[in-house]
Design a protein around this motif. Sequence first.
Motif, PDB file in Angstrom:
ATOM      1  N   GLU A  68      -0.938 -18.013  -5.352  1.00  0.00           N
ATOM      2  CA  GLU A  68       0.260 -17.389  -5.897  1.00  0.00           C
ATOM      3  C   GLU A  68      -0.085 -16.444  -7.024  1.00  0.00           C
ATOM      4  O   GLU A  68       0.438 -15.354  -7.112  1.00  0.00           O
ATOM      5  N   THR A  69      -0.978 -16.843  -7.903  1.00  0.00           N
ATOM      6  CA  THR A  69      -1.364 -15.997  -9.015  1.00  0.00           C
ATOM      7  C   THR A  69      -2.041 -14.733  -8.525  1.00  0.00           C
ATOM      8  O   THR A  69      -1.761 -13.648  -8.990  1.00  0.00           O
ATOM      9  N   SER A  70      -2.899 -14.850  -7.539  1.00  0.00           N
ATOM     10  CA  SER A  70      -3.621 -13.673  -7.065  1.00  0.00           C
ATOM     11  C   SER A  70      -2.723 -12.733  -6.265  1.00  0.00           C
ATOM     12  O   SER A  70      -3.019 -11.563  -6.145  1.00  0.00           O
ATOM     13  N   SER A  71      -1.615 -13.247  -5.711  1.00  0.00           N
ATOM     14  CA  SER A  71      -0.745 -12.377  -4.939  1.00  0.00           C
ATOM     15  C   SER A  71       0.349 -11.745  -5.794  1.00  0.00           C
ATOM     16  O   SER A  71       1.118 -10.940  -5.309  1.00  0.00           O
ATOM     17  N   ALA A  72       0.436 -12.106  -7.079  1.00  0.00           N
ATOM     18  CA  ALA A  72       1.437 -11.528  -7.963  1.00  0.00           C
ATOM     19  C   ALA A  72       1.127 -10.046  -8.177  1.00  0.00           C
ATOM     20  O   ALA A  72      -0.034  -9.633  -8.215  1.00  0.00           O
ATOM     21  N   LEU A  73       2.186  -9.268  -8.289  1.00  0.00           N
ATOM     22  CA  LEU A  73       2.019  -7.842  -8.525  1.00  0.00           C
ATOM     23  C   LEU A  73       1.388  -7.593  -9.890  1.00  0.00           C
ATOM     24  O   LEU A  73       1.756  -8.229 -10.869  1.00  0.00           O
ATOM     25  N   GLU A  74       0.462  -6.673  -9.950  1.00  0.00           N
ATOM     26  CA  GLU A  74      -0.159  -6.284 -11.209  1.00  0.00           C
ATOM     27  C   GLU A  74       0.604  -5.066 -11.738  1.00  0.00           C
ATOM     28  O   GLU A  74       0.278  -3.926 -11.423  1.00  0.00           O
ATOM     29  N   LEU A  75       1.651  -5.318 -12.513  1.00  0.00           N
ATOM     30  CA  LEU A  75       2.553  -4.269 -12.968  1.00  0.00           C
ATOM     31  C   LEU A  75       2.064  -3.526 -14.197  1.00  0.00           C
ATOM     32  O   LEU A  75       2.507  -2.407 -14.452  1.00  0.00           O
ATOM     33  N   SER A  76       1.146  -4.103 -14.941  1.00  0.00           N
ATOM     34  CA  SER A  76       0.684  -3.462 -16.174  1.00  0.00           C
ATOM     35  C   SER A  76       0.041  -2.099 -15.906  1.00  0.00           C
ATOM     36  O   SER A  76       0.062  -1.232 -16.777  1.00  0.00           O
ATOM     37  N   GLN A  77      -0.460  -1.893 -14.706  1.00  0.00           N
ATOM     38  CA  GLN A  77      -1.080  -0.604 -14.385  1.00  0.00           C
ATOM     39  C   GLN A  77      -0.057   0.537 -14.337  1.00  0.00           C
ATOM     40  O   GLN A  77      -0.427   1.705 -14.388  1.00  0.00           O
ATOM     41  N   TYR A  78       1.227   0.211 -14.267  1.00  0.00           N
ATOM     42  CA  TYR A  78       2.283   1.226 -14.205  1.00  0.00           C
ATOM     43  C   TYR A  78       3.099   1.309 -15.486  1.00  0.00           C
ATOM     44  O   TYR A  78       4.070   2.043 -15.550  1.00  0.00           O
ATOM     45  N   ASN A  79       2.715   0.588 -16.509  1.00  0.00           N
ATOM     46  CA  ASN A  79       3.534   0.457 -17.712  1.00  0.00           C
ATOM     47  C   ASN A  79       3.257   1.536 -18.760  1.00  0.00           C
ATOM     48  O   ASN A  79       3.428   1.302 -19.949  1.00  0.00           O
ATOM     49  N   LYS A  80       2.857   2.705 -18.329  1.00  0.00           N
ATOM     50  CA  LYS A  80       2.630   3.841 -19.232  1.00  0.00           C
ATOM     51  C   LYS A  80       3.217   5.087 -18.582  1.00  0.00           C
ATOM     52  O   LYS A  80       3.255   5.210 -17.360  1.00  0.00           O
ATOM     53  N   LEU A  81       3.661   6.016 -19.413  1.00  0.00           N
ATOM     54  CA  LEU A  81       4.285   7.225 -18.891  1.00  0.00           C
ATOM     55  C   LEU A  81       3.342   8.014 -17.980  1.00  0.00           C
ATOM     56  O   LEU A  81       3.771   8.564 -16.966  1.00  0.00           O
ATOM     57  N   ASP A  82       2.046   8.009 -18.290  1.00  0.00           N
ATOM     58  CA  ASP A  82       1.120   8.790 -17.465  1.00  0.00           C
ATOM     59  C   ASP A  82       0.681   8.069 -16.181  1.00  0.00           C
ATOM     60  O   ASP A  82       0.012   8.666 -15.339  1.00  0.00           O
ATOM     61  N   THR A  83       1.088   6.812 -15.990  1.00  0.00           N
ATOM     62  CA  THR A  83       0.729   6.098 -14.760  1.00  0.00           C
ATOM     63  C   THR A  83       1.928   5.596 -13.965  1.00  0.00           C
ATOM     64  O   THR A  83       1.774   5.170 -12.822  1.00  0.00           O
ATOM     65  N   VAL A  84       3.121   5.644 -14.545  1.00  0.00           N
ATOM     66  CA  VAL A  84       4.297   5.052 -13.902  1.00  0.00           C
ATOM     67  C   VAL A  84       4.624   5.698 -12.563  1.00  0.00           C
ATOM     68  O   VAL A  84       5.083   5.027 -11.630  1.00  0.00           O
ATOM     69  N   SER A  85       4.347   6.978 -12.411  1.00  0.00           N
ATOM     70  CA  SER A  85       4.690   7.656 -11.152  1.00  0.00           C
ATOM     71  C   SER A  85       3.925   7.080  -9.957  1.00  0.00           C
ATOM     72  O   SER A  85       4.375   7.197  -8.817  1.00  0.00           O
ATOM     73  N   ARG A  86       2.818   6.423 -10.205  1.00  0.00           N
ATOM     74  CA  ARG A  86       2.033   5.830  -9.114  1.00  0.00           C
ATOM     75  C   ARG A  86       2.726   4.645  -8.447  1.00  0.00           C
ATOM     76  O   ARG A  86       2.350   4.244  -7.351  1.00  0.00           O
ATOM     77  N   ILE A  87       3.741   4.100  -9.100  1.00  0.00           N
ATOM     78  CA  ILE A  87       4.420   2.937  -8.538  1.00  0.00           C
ATOM     79  C   ILE A  87       5.090   3.269  -7.212  1.00  0.00           C
ATOM     80  O   ILE A  87       5.180   2.429  -6.329  1.00  0.00           O
ATOM     81  N   VAL A  88       5.522   4.514  -7.030  1.00  0.00           N
ATOM     82  CA  VAL A  88       6.173   4.883  -5.765  1.00  0.00           C
ATOM     83  C   VAL A  88       5.163   5.057  -4.636  1.00  0.00           C
ATOM     84  O   VAL A  88       5.545   5.268  -3.487  1.00  0.00           O
ATOM     85  N   ASN A  89       3.880   4.953  -4.959  1.00  0.00           N
ATOM     86  CA  ASN A  89       2.833   5.000  -3.940  1.00  0.00           C
ATOM     87  C   ASN A  89       2.231   3.627  -3.658  1.00  0.00           C
ATOM     88  O   ASN A  89       1.366   3.497  -2.793  1.00  0.00           O
ATOM     89  N   ASP A  90       2.682   2.615  -4.381  1.00  0.00           N
ATOM     90  CA  ASP A  90       2.197   1.257  -4.180  1.00  0.00           C
ATOM     91  C   ASP A  90       2.854   0.710  -2.913  1.00  0.00           C
ATOM     92  O   ASP A  90       4.075   0.551  -2.853  1.00  0.00           O
ATOM     93  N   SER A  91       2.064   0.424  -1.898  1.00  0.00           N
ATOM     94  CA  SER A  91       2.626   0.014  -0.604  1.00  0.00           C
ATOM     95  C   SER A  91       3.423  -1.277  -0.695  1.00  0.00           C
ATOM     96  O   SER A  91       4.434  -1.436  -0.012  1.00  0.00           O
ATOM     97  N   GLU A  92       2.984  -2.199  -1.543  1.00  0.00           N
ATOM     98  CA  GLU A  92       3.725  -3.453  -1.685  1.00  0.00           C
ATOM     99  C   GLU A  92       5.117  -3.202  -2.267  1.00  0.00           C
ATOM    100  O   GLU A  92       6.120  -3.757  -1.814  1.00  0.00           O
ATOM    101  N   VAL A  93       5.189  -2.316  -3.259  1.00  0.00           N
ATOM    102  CA  VAL A  93       6.464  -1.976  -3.885  1.00  0.00           C
ATOM    103  C   VAL A  93       7.339  -1.210  -2.903  1.00  0.00           C
ATOM    104  O   VAL A  93       8.517  -1.540  -2.709  1.00  0.00           O
ATOM    105  N   THR A  94       6.785  -0.188  -2.252  1.00  0.00           N
ATOM    106  CA  THR A  94       7.604   0.615  -1.338  1.00  0.00           C
ATOM    107  C   THR A  94       8.066  -0.189  -0.132  1.00  0.00           C
ATOM    108  O   THR A  94       9.207  -0.022   0.317  1.00  0.00           O
ATOM    109  N   ASP A  95       7.230  -1.071   0.374  1.00  0.00           N
ATOM    110  CA  ASP A  95       7.654  -1.926   1.489  1.00  0.00           C
ATOM    111  C   ASP A  95       8.820  -2.816   1.073  1.00  0.00           C
ATOM    112  O   ASP A  95       9.792  -2.977   1.817  1.00  0.00           O
ATOM    113  N   SER A  96       8.727  -3.388  -0.125  1.00  0.00           N
ATOM    114  CA  SER A  96       9.816  -4.232  -0.626  1.00  0.00           C
ATOM    115  C   SER A  96      11.088  -3.428  -0.830  1.00  0.00           C
ATOM    116  O   SER A  96      12.185  -3.882  -0.497  1.00  0.00           O
ATOM    117  N   LEU A  97      10.946  -2.225  -1.377  1.00  0.00           N
ATOM    118  CA  LEU A  97      12.121  -1.366  -1.578  1.00  0.00           C
ATOM    119  C   LEU A  97      12.747  -0.955  -0.250  1.00  0.00           C
ATOM    120  O   LEU A  97      13.971  -0.955  -0.107  1.00  0.00           O
TER     121      LEU A  97
END
Length: 152
Positions: free
Chosen positions: A20-49
């Motif tokens: 469970e811990t290893s399958s949790a989303l690693e969201l800290s990589q998107y928690n900055k203005l210069d990296t947040v746009s990458r979240i729309v390319n994360d397949s796990e996020v886009t599949d869920s959306l």
Amino acid sequence: MTKKYLAAVLFTALLTGVVETSSALELSQYNKLDTVSRIVNDSEVTDSLRTLLGNHYQTFIDNFDVFGEPHTAAGGGLFVEGWLKDLYQENASALVINPDGKIFAAWVVPESDVIQYRSSDNSPVIHADIQQWAARFNTMQFAKKQPIRPRV
């Protein structure tokens, strides 16, 4: 015998916890203005959306032309907002995604006078960070909840 059974159960629980811990989303990589746009390319996020929003997915995602400053949401999730350039008050979307994968999404478009909202937990309570985001649309209310039909 009981000790062996207990050891097997504890070992299985430990392994499950690690999985469970290893399958949790690693969201800290998107928690900055210069990296947040990458979240729309994360397949796990886009599949869920895509699963959550169905045929509204494209309308929601098209609003992410400009990204706002992300922040940690209540409960440890990540709040992300976006809008079309120069249309901050007309075409905008927001999402909160928790490390466990729960998603809360809202969006507005000029053709509508309501704020659309969906959550993966189907809670009737609107996520607090989404409510705060929605406050800027002072003439709009959240749409009445409609049943979501899964994409086929």
